[in-house]
Design an enzyme around this catalytic site. Structure first.
Site, PDB file in Angstrom:
ATOM      1  N   GLU A  23       0.856  -1.195   0.000  1.00 55.03           N
ATOM      2  CA  GLU A  23       0.000   0.000   0.000  1.00 55.03           C
ATOM      3  C   GLU A  23       0.893   1.246   0.000  1.00 55.03           C
ATOM      4  O   GLU A  23       2.105   1.143   0.213  1.00 55.03           O
ATOM      5  CB  GLU A  23      -0.911   0.002   1.233  1.00 55.03           C
ATOM      6  CG  GLU A  23      -0.162  -0.216   2.522  1.00 55.03           C
ATOM      7  CD  GLU A  23      -0.617   0.684   3.657  1.00 55.03           C
ATOM      8  OE1 GLU A  23      -0.932   1.856   3.393  1.00 55.03           O
ATOM      9  OE2 GLU A  23      -0.609   0.208   4.799  1.00 55.03           O
ATOM     10  N   LYS A 157      -3.416  -0.731  13.737  1.00 56.79           N
ATOM     11  CA  LYS A 157      -2.884   0.575  14.138  1.00 56.79           C
ATOM     12  C   LYS A 157      -2.848   0.648  15.651  1.00 56.79           C
ATOM     13  O   LYS A 157      -3.807   0.242  16.319  1.00 56.79           O
ATOM     14  CB  LYS A 157      -3.815   1.682  13.637  1.00 56.79           C
ATOM     15  CG  LYS A 157      -3.460   2.201  12.280  1.00 56.79           C
ATOM     16  CD  LYS A 157      -4.139   3.530  12.078  1.00 56.79           C
ATOM     17  CE  LYS A 157      -5.009   3.456  10.854  1.00 56.79           C
ATOM     18  NZ  LYS A 157      -5.506   4.783  10.454  1.00 56.79           N
TER      19      LYS A 157
END
Ligand code: PSU
Ligand code: MN
Length: 298
Positions: A23, A157
């Site tokens: 990504e 995250k």
């Protein structure tokens, strides 16, 4: 809509040679310049050393590129006008002729569409701590539930609600597989109290679990949990205090929406004197290495 793989990526896919998708939000806003560019260069080098073609995915002036050259990577790493593009925004970005960095949701969607099987990232998005009041839950989770891909990460995250995220991954039918670990890694820290029911310790087993999933008709991702090296981790106790402080500061400054991740990452880096950045780079490169080995093993 047409996607535009680089010649190298196209040749590799057509000849059934290993390709690893990456990504680009991790480059655009996950790390500051120049560490982001250095990270990208190292990721590419790791792939080439393993004879795997790296395929970073980004939208540049309305064109969806799969595999970036040095100038394109530089653009994503330095230009503030680059948008953060999730899966639902691929179309608007292309139509507007804009540039965008891809998140896990958009990059995995595009990777799958062009025939790539393996994708490496740092941490996926998930359920936010204040979900009850904000309904903030990443598109990544839904995307993983509808994209048949092997996705390598080191957890979610760091400032999310891990327990709720794990629960949602179950609800959405995403297979979790520990790589040399029997618990869910916490991004900056290599272990946790969240047990993973299944784990493997070699890449051949990752590939065979994925093939069994496909054969049984599953269309969701196989999420491979690869913990950061112990020597590079930040103990959970230490980092959790810092994360709490950063979240308080964020609320005080009324930071919301897309600004939250860059704000928190910057603030956590400041409080750890950049140790968090070093850990982030280490785990992300480790995921590139494992992803490349998995791609090769197909
Ligand atoms: N994890 C990080 N930093 C990041 C991301 C994940 O430590 O920048 C990025 C990834 O690209 C992920 C995205 O797909 O954030 C999820 O964003 P959101 O929570 O807005 O869906
Ligand atoms: Mn969100």
């Amino acid at each position: 809509m047409k996607y535009t793989p680089s010649k190298q990526v196209k040749d590799a896919i057509n000849n059934n040679r290993p390709v690893l998708a990456l990504e680009s939000t991790i480059i655009a806003s996950g790390m500051p310049y120049p560490q982001n560019k250095e990270f990208y260069n190292k990721a590419v080098e790791i792939c080439y050393n393993l004879d795997v073609v790296p395929a970073a995915i980004a939208i540049i002036n309305g064109v969806v590129h799969v595999g970036l050259d040095q100038n394109q990577a530089e653009h994503i790493a330095t230009d503030d006008s680059v948008n953060k593009i999730s899966k639902r925004e691929i179309g608007v970005c292309v139509q507007g002729g804009l540039s965008g960095a891809t998140t896990v949701s958009s990059a995995s969607h595009i990777a799958n569409a062009v025939g790539i099987k393996v994708f490496s990232t740092g941490g996926i998005g998930g359920v936010h701590k204040d979900y009850k009041s904000t309904l903030d839950m990443s598109q990544d989770l839904y995307s993983l539930s509808e994209t048949p891909l092997v996705v390598v990460c080191s957890g979610v995250k760091s400032f999310l609600d891990v327990e709720k995220t794990i629960e949602s991954l179950e609800t959405l039918g995403v297979t979790l597989l520990g790589y040399k670990t029997s618990n869910f890694p916490l991004f900056y820290s290599s272990s946790s109290n969240f047990a993973l029911p299944f784990s493997v310790d070699n890449v051949e087993d990752v590939v065979s679990v994925f093939k069994c999933n496909l054969e049984s008709g599953l269309r969701s991702s196989l999420l491979v949990l690869n913990p950061v090296h112990k020597s590079d981790q930040i103990p959970a106790k230490t980092i959790n205090k810092i994360i709490s402080k950063s979240i308080s500061k964020m609320k005080l400054n009324k930071i919301v929406g897309k600004e939250t991740t860059p704000f928190l990452l910057k603030n956590i880096a400041k409080q750890t004197k950049n140790k968090s950045l070093e850990t982030n780079i280490s785990l992300a490169l480790n995921n590139v290495r494992l992803g490349a080995k998995i791609a090769k093993s197909f």
